[in-house]
Design a protein around this motif. Sequence first.
Motif, PDB file in Angstrom:
ATOM      1  N   ASN A   4      -1.527   4.629   6.275  1.00 53.23           N
ATOM      2  CA  ASN A   4      -1.509   5.473   7.409  1.00 53.23           C
ATOM      3  C   ASN A   4      -3.171   5.975   7.670  1.00 53.23           C
ATOM      4  O   ASN A   4      -3.463   5.797   8.844  1.00 53.23           O
ATOM      5  CB  ASN A   4      -0.777   6.811   7.370  1.00 53.23           C
ATOM      6  CG  ASN A   4       0.740   6.787   7.781  1.00 53.23           C
ATOM      7  OD1 ASN A   4       1.202   5.549   8.233  1.00 53.23           O
ATOM      8  ND2 ASN A   4       1.535   7.820   7.404  1.00 53.23           N
ATOM      9  N   GLU A   5      -3.892   6.170   6.781  1.00 56.61           N
ATOM     10  CA  GLU A   5      -4.941   6.342   6.862  1.00 56.61           C
ATOM     11  C   GLU A   5      -6.156   5.159   7.522  1.00 56.61           C
ATOM     12  O   GLU A   5      -6.580   5.155   8.422  1.00 56.61           O
ATOM     13  CB  GLU A   5      -5.786   6.537   5.292  1.00 56.61           C
ATOM     14  CG  GLU A   5      -7.301   7.212   5.457  1.00 56.61           C
ATOM     15  CD  GLU A   5      -7.720   7.690   4.261  1.00 56.61           C
ATOM     16  OE1 GLU A   5      -8.813   7.543   4.017  1.00 56.61           O
ATOM     17  OE2 GLU A   5      -6.954   7.888   3.175  1.00 56.61           O
ATOM     18  N   ARG A  34       0.815  -1.141  -0.088  1.00 58.67           N
ATOM     19  CA  ARG A  34       0.103   0.008  -0.152  1.00 58.67           C
ATOM     20  C   ARG A  34       1.096   1.352   0.008  1.00 58.67           C
ATOM     21  O   ARG A  34       1.752   1.087   0.484  1.00 58.67           O
ATOM     22  CB  ARG A  34      -1.045  -0.065   1.199  1.00 58.67           C
ATOM     23  CG  ARG A  34      -1.865  -0.893   1.218  1.00 58.67           C
ATOM     24  CD  ARG A  34      -2.606  -1.069   2.273  1.00 58.67           C
ATOM     25  NE  ARG A  34      -3.744  -1.996   2.586  1.00 58.67           N
ATOM     26  CZ  ARG A  34      -4.258  -2.891   3.620  1.00 58.67           C
ATOM     27  NH1 ARG A  34      -3.872  -2.407   4.724  1.00 58.67           N
ATOM     28  NH2 ARG A  34      -4.885  -3.933   3.458  1.00 58.67           N
ATOM     29  N   LYS A  35       0.293   2.228  -0.501  1.00 61.26           N
ATOM     30  CA  LYS A  35       0.946   3.731  -0.475  1.00 61.26           C
ATOM     31  C   LYS A  35       1.194   4.219   1.039  1.00 61.26           C
ATOM     32  O   LYS A  35       0.269   3.648   1.746  1.00 61.26           O
ATOM     33  CB  LYS A  35       0.225   4.642  -1.272  1.00 61.26           C
ATOM     34  CG  LYS A  35       0.392   4.376  -2.747  1.00 61.26           C
ATOM     35  CD  LYS A  35       1.047   5.564  -3.424  1.00 61.26           C
ATOM     36  CE  LYS A  35       1.858   5.065  -4.815  1.00 61.26           C
ATOM     37  NZ  LYS A  35       0.569   4.351  -5.776  1.00 61.26           N
ATOM     38  N   LYS A  36       2.164   4.770   1.511  1.00 61.33           N
ATOM     39  CA  LYS A  36       2.144   5.375   2.649  1.00 61.33           C
ATOM     40  C   LYS A  36       0.911   6.006   3.187  1.00 61.33           C
ATOM     41  O   LYS A  36       0.732   5.713   4.329  1.00 61.33           O
ATOM     42  CB  LYS A  36       3.449   6.026   2.777  1.00 61.33           C
ATOM     43  CG  LYS A  36       4.028   6.396   4.496  1.00 61.33           C
ATOM     44  CD  LYS A  36       5.154   7.105   4.318  1.00 61.33           C
ATOM     45  CE  LYS A  36       5.431   7.402   5.837  1.00 61.33           C
ATOM     46  NZ  LYS A  36       6.478   8.458   6.131  1.00 61.33           N
ATOM     47  N   GLU A  37       0.471   6.902   2.473  1.00 64.22           N
ATOM     48  CA  GLU A  37      -0.731   7.712   2.864  1.00 64.22           C
ATOM     49  C   GLU A  37      -1.926   6.802   3.240  1.00 64.22           C
ATOM     50  O   GLU A  37      -2.653   6.741   4.018  1.00 64.22           O
ATOM     51  CB  GLU A  37      -1.115   8.918   2.187  1.00 64.22           C
ATOM     52  CG  GLU A  37      -0.109   9.751   1.569  1.00 64.22           C
ATOM     53  CD  GLU A  37       0.931   9.257   0.581  1.00 64.22           C
ATOM     54  OE1 GLU A  37       0.730   8.561  -0.253  1.00 64.22           O
ATOM     55  OE2 GLU A  37       2.210   9.745   0.898  1.00 64.22           O
ATOM     56  N   GLN A  38      -2.310   6.058   2.371  1.00 67.32           N
ATOM     57  CA  GLN A  38      -2.959   4.997   2.135  1.00 67.32           C
ATOM     58  C   GLN A  38      -3.080   4.094   3.562  1.00 67.32           C
ATOM     59  O   GLN A  38      -4.146   3.885   4.180  1.00 67.32           O
ATOM     60  CB  GLN A  38      -3.203   4.093   1.114  1.00 67.32           C
ATOM     61  CG  GLN A  38      -4.304   3.603   0.483  1.00 67.32           C
ATOM     62  CD  GLN A  38      -3.828   2.418  -0.847  1.00 67.32           C
ATOM     63  OE1 GLN A  38      -2.876   2.552  -1.221  1.00 67.32           O
ATOM     64  NE2 GLN A  38      -4.999   1.570  -1.035  1.00 67.32           N
ATOM     65  N   ASP A  76      -7.656   4.641  11.384  1.00 66.43           N
ATOM     66  CA  ASP A  76      -9.063   4.066  11.365  1.00 66.43           C
ATOM     67  C   ASP A  76      -8.848   2.939  12.398  1.00 66.43           C
ATOM     68  O   ASP A  76      -9.905   2.853  13.405  1.00 66.43           O
ATOM     69  CB  ASP A  76      -9.548   3.290  10.235  1.00 66.43           C
ATOM     70  CG  ASP A  76      -9.900   4.493   9.182  1.00 66.43           C
ATOM     71  OD1 ASP A  76     -10.206   5.647   9.727  1.00 66.43           O
ATOM     72  OD2 ASP A  76     -10.442   4.229   7.932  1.00 66.43           O
ATOM     73  N   LEU A  77      -7.892   2.080  12.303  1.00 68.92           N
ATOM     74  CA  LEU A  77      -7.821   1.054  13.022  1.00 68.92           C
ATOM     75  C   LEU A  77      -7.526   1.293  14.724  1.00 68.92           C
ATOM     76  O   LEU A  77      -8.022   0.928  15.622  1.00 68.92           O
ATOM     77  CB  LEU A  77      -6.690  -0.247  12.702  1.00 68.92           C
ATOM     78  CG  LEU A  77      -7.191  -1.060  11.452  1.00 68.92           C
ATOM     79  CD1 LEU A  77      -6.046  -1.609  10.701  1.00 68.92           C
ATOM     80  CD2 LEU A  77      -8.191  -2.116  11.873  1.00 68.92           C
ATOM     81  N   LEU A  78      -6.628   2.418  14.599  1.00 70.19           N
ATOM     82  CA  LEU A  78      -6.396   2.840  16.005  1.00 70.19           C
ATOM     83  C   LEU A  78      -7.402   3.416  16.877  1.00 70.19           C
ATOM     84  O   LEU A  78      -7.553   3.535  17.887  1.00 70.19           O
ATOM     85  CB  LEU A  78      -5.239   3.791  15.911  1.00 70.19           C
ATOM     86  CG  LEU A  78      -3.677   3.244  15.702  1.00 70.19           C
ATOM     87  CD1 LEU A  78      -2.766   4.563  15.319  1.00 70.19           C
ATOM     88  CD2 LEU A  78      -3.288   2.215  16.697  1.00 70.19           C
TER      89      LEU A  78
END
Lengths: 214, 247
Positions: B119-120, B113-117, B124-126
């Motif tokens: 992290n997004e 996955r792309k880094k921004e993707q 969400d999970l956090l």
Amino acid sequence: MDVLTENFSLYGKGLLGTVELTGYASLLALGLGVLMAAFRVAPVGSLRAIGTVWVAVLRNTPLTLLFFAVLLGLPRFGLVLPFTTFAVLALGCYTSAFICEAVRSGINTVPVGQGEAARSLGLTFEQTLGAVIMPQAFRAVIPPIGSTLIALAKNSAIAGSFSVTELLGTYKNLNELGYSIIWSFVWIAVGYLIVTLTISAVFNVLETRWGVPR
Amino acid sequence: MAVDPLIELRDVNKYYGKLHVLRDIDLTVGRGEVVVVIGPSGSGKSTLCRTINRLESIESGTITLSGRPLPAEGKALAQLRAEVGMVFQSFNLFAHKTVLANVSLAQIKVRGRKKEQANERSRDLLDRVGLAAQADKYPAQLSGGQQQRVAIARALAMDPTVLLFDEPTSALDPEMINEVLEVMRQLAQEGMTMVVVTHEMGFARSAANRVVFMADGAIVEDRAPEEFFNAPKSDRAKDFLSKILKH
């Protein structure tokens, strides 16, 4: 004092030679050392064997002998390079054995669970090593690597005996010109101090920046 | 249950030298099932859990995941592990990375996955485990319960088909156990397939579909939690339950 001022360019060339030797050999030693450390912890038996033999041979050979082997040995196999390159090869390979062992001891300080967690997420051996283990191992081995590179800087003096321009070798020219041996050596020593203290300073900065936070 | 078997262990044996740590283990975990493994320490329950993603190798028998046998090593094994999430007793968060980077790392390296993707998704999970505000901290700055919830988020980030929990609350202070169990209970309700090695009998009773009781490297009982806790069949299980439930 006259020795220095009257032969500034000679000293300068010598110092530059030592800095060059130390710089290139350090890069080679770090690169090879990290690679060999990776080999030594690899899951593939043949890689582990290569790493073990590399360290055993290079760490246990006197450096002067290694210089002879490289400078006289390699040309026999048709490999003719400038003396400085040979010196960098000998110094770099020799020191890489020590770097390898320092890095490996650093790898051993990283808790097993870190690697298990990485593998359990699907990271390959290379990714686990590169992204999780090595960054943590490095922080633990900054001081011993600093010491090893300082030793490298001082060991580079041996290259002078093999017609490579470096700091210690300048005493021969100065001696021929009739300068006091003691003062010639005092300024040579100062030159080495400049190199080694610079390495110390760099590693002190690295240690405070990257050292293991506890 | 076991209509749609996800994990199957057949005649699995493992030795540490002469010590026979897993004896003829047969176990099937169905899709969506929550199987809790309990037993005295040294009974092999953690080892059993760790064989399922091959953190421990086995000497004989077969382990299959969705019908495919576990690859022995290399890329195929790494790919399989990405499907099988694992949560450890000692959390094992990457100490040199922030909470966010911990959750994103494998998404980027393994899932591409792309880094921004990544992290997004991590945020969400956090958020889901109640730790969105801690994203930029380092693991050492969090409490044990918070670290374990990050570890769960990290495992979830790979979209695993099954989650393995190896004594997830054993290293926690008592007041932090519930926050972790609550997250696990939610996952169970959402239909996640889970194998949980634990000493939390309350969790076993309330969230498990089946309780597997192990002793001396073998599975002694494998039954629904109510049956097991109310009427254990074997003497070994009776003895174990009398020791842990009597206070």
